[in-house]
Design an enzyme around this catalytic site. Structure first.
Site, PDB file in Angstrom:
ATOM      1  N   LYS A 114       0.849  -1.184   0.000  1.00 61.69           N
ATOM      2  CA  LYS A 114       0.000   0.000   0.000  1.00 61.69           C
ATOM      3  C   LYS A 114       0.889   1.240   0.000  1.00 61.69           C
ATOM      4  O   LYS A 114       1.833   1.339   0.783  1.00 61.69           O
ATOM      5  CB  LYS A 114      -0.883  -0.032   1.259  1.00 61.69           C
ATOM      6  CG  LYS A 114      -1.945   1.049   1.336  1.00 61.69           C
ATOM      7  CD  LYS A 114      -2.786   0.853   2.592  1.00 61.69           C
ATOM      8  CE  LYS A 114      -3.846   1.929   2.748  1.00 61.69           C
ATOM      9  NZ  LYS A 114      -4.599   1.759   4.020  1.00 61.69           N
ATOM     10  N   HIS A 116      -0.174   4.445   0.446  1.00 67.45           N
ATOM     11  CA  HIS A 116      -0.743   5.581   1.160  1.00 67.45           C
ATOM     12  C   HIS A 116      -1.128   5.124   2.571  1.00 67.45           C
ATOM     13  O   HIS A 116      -1.008   3.951   2.903  1.00 67.45           O
ATOM     14  CB  HIS A 116      -1.974   6.138   0.418  1.00 67.45           C
ATOM     15  CG  HIS A 116      -3.082   5.144   0.271  1.00 67.45           C
ATOM     16  ND1 HIS A 116      -3.066   4.153  -0.689  1.00 67.45           N
ATOM     17  CD2 HIS A 116      -4.227   4.957   0.987  1.00 67.45           C
ATOM     18  CE1 HIS A 116      -4.158   3.419  -0.573  1.00 67.45           C
ATOM     19  NE2 HIS A 116      -4.879   3.879   0.429  1.00 67.45           N
TER      20      HIS A 116
END
Length: 231
Positions: A114, A116
């Site tokens: 991921k 963010h």
């Protein structure tokens, strides 16, 4: 047999394993028939842990994991569940162990990093100390090797693996049959103890002793499969 050798006493059935196999059959998780395995073999049984798919079944499953782990005496600081089945198993086992007075943090990985929010591939508690890996089965050991790499990269130490069922059969790697099972590979080559709730030998014991005529008919086929592929 020489004069100094006496026949071994018959092994005492593992009662926890027998309860687990019966539970898996009753839940429809352990099925009999003809199934093609990942290795391309035709197996007379199929174990699909994804079918522990409601709260009651999942709760009972992790009771078995917890009982086996506590009895083993294995010391660990946290639980790691490899995506995807291991995620649910790690969370549920953490809840059960806390209920029994053994509160352990848990973490798991994402298949894709991921970029963010918190970012990265690891989710949950910080991965540190002695880490127990949980999964349903070990087919080729790939998931375990990947988990070990992630745990080591985080600066922690993998200390063992716990699974629901040990198929106790020869592994196949790149189309070549190994004389060892995937569990033996993890135990011997990766130097990690593997704690299984039950194995194929326990399944055979169940088939030989159960009063369920619907499954006893498969005892011969399962024994033949073990004779051909077992370790």
């Amino acid at each position: 047999m020489n004069a100094s050798t006496s026949p071994a006493a018959p092994a005492t059935p593992d009662l926890l394993a027998q309860e687990f196999v019966a539970f898996a059959v009753e839940s429809g998780v352990l099925r009999f028939g003809e199934f093609k395995t990942k290795a391309g073999r035709l197996s007379p049984y199929f174990f699909n842990a994804g079918l522990f798919d409601d709260g009651a079944k999942l709760g009972r499953l992790v009771q078995f994991y917890a009982q086996r782990l506590i009895a083993s005496g294995l010391q660990f600081d946290m639980i790691f569940g490899p995506a995807y089945k291991g995620i649910t198993l790690a969370a549920a086992l953490s809840v059960e162990l806390a209920r029994l007075g053994h509160n352990k943090p848990y973490a798991y990985n994402r298949k894709e990093a991921k970029d963010h929010g918190e970012g990265g591939t690891l989710v949950g508690a910080p991965v540190r100390g002695r880490v127990l890996i949980i999964d349903d089965v070990i087919s080729a050991g790939t998931s375990v090797r990947e988990s070990i790499a992630m745990i080591a990269a985080a600066g922690a130490t993998p200390c063992g693996v716990t699974i629901a069922l040990d198929r106790q059969e020869k592994a196949v790697e790149n189309g070549v049959e190994s004389p060892k099972s995937a569990v033996q590979y993890v135990s011997e080559e990766l130097q990690l103890p593997v704690i299984a709730i039950a194995g194929l030998a326990d399944l055979l014991e169940y088939l030989r002793t159960t009063s369920d005529s619907g499954v006893t008919a498969y005892a011969g086929a399962v024994q033949a499969y073990r004779d051909r592929y077992g370790v």
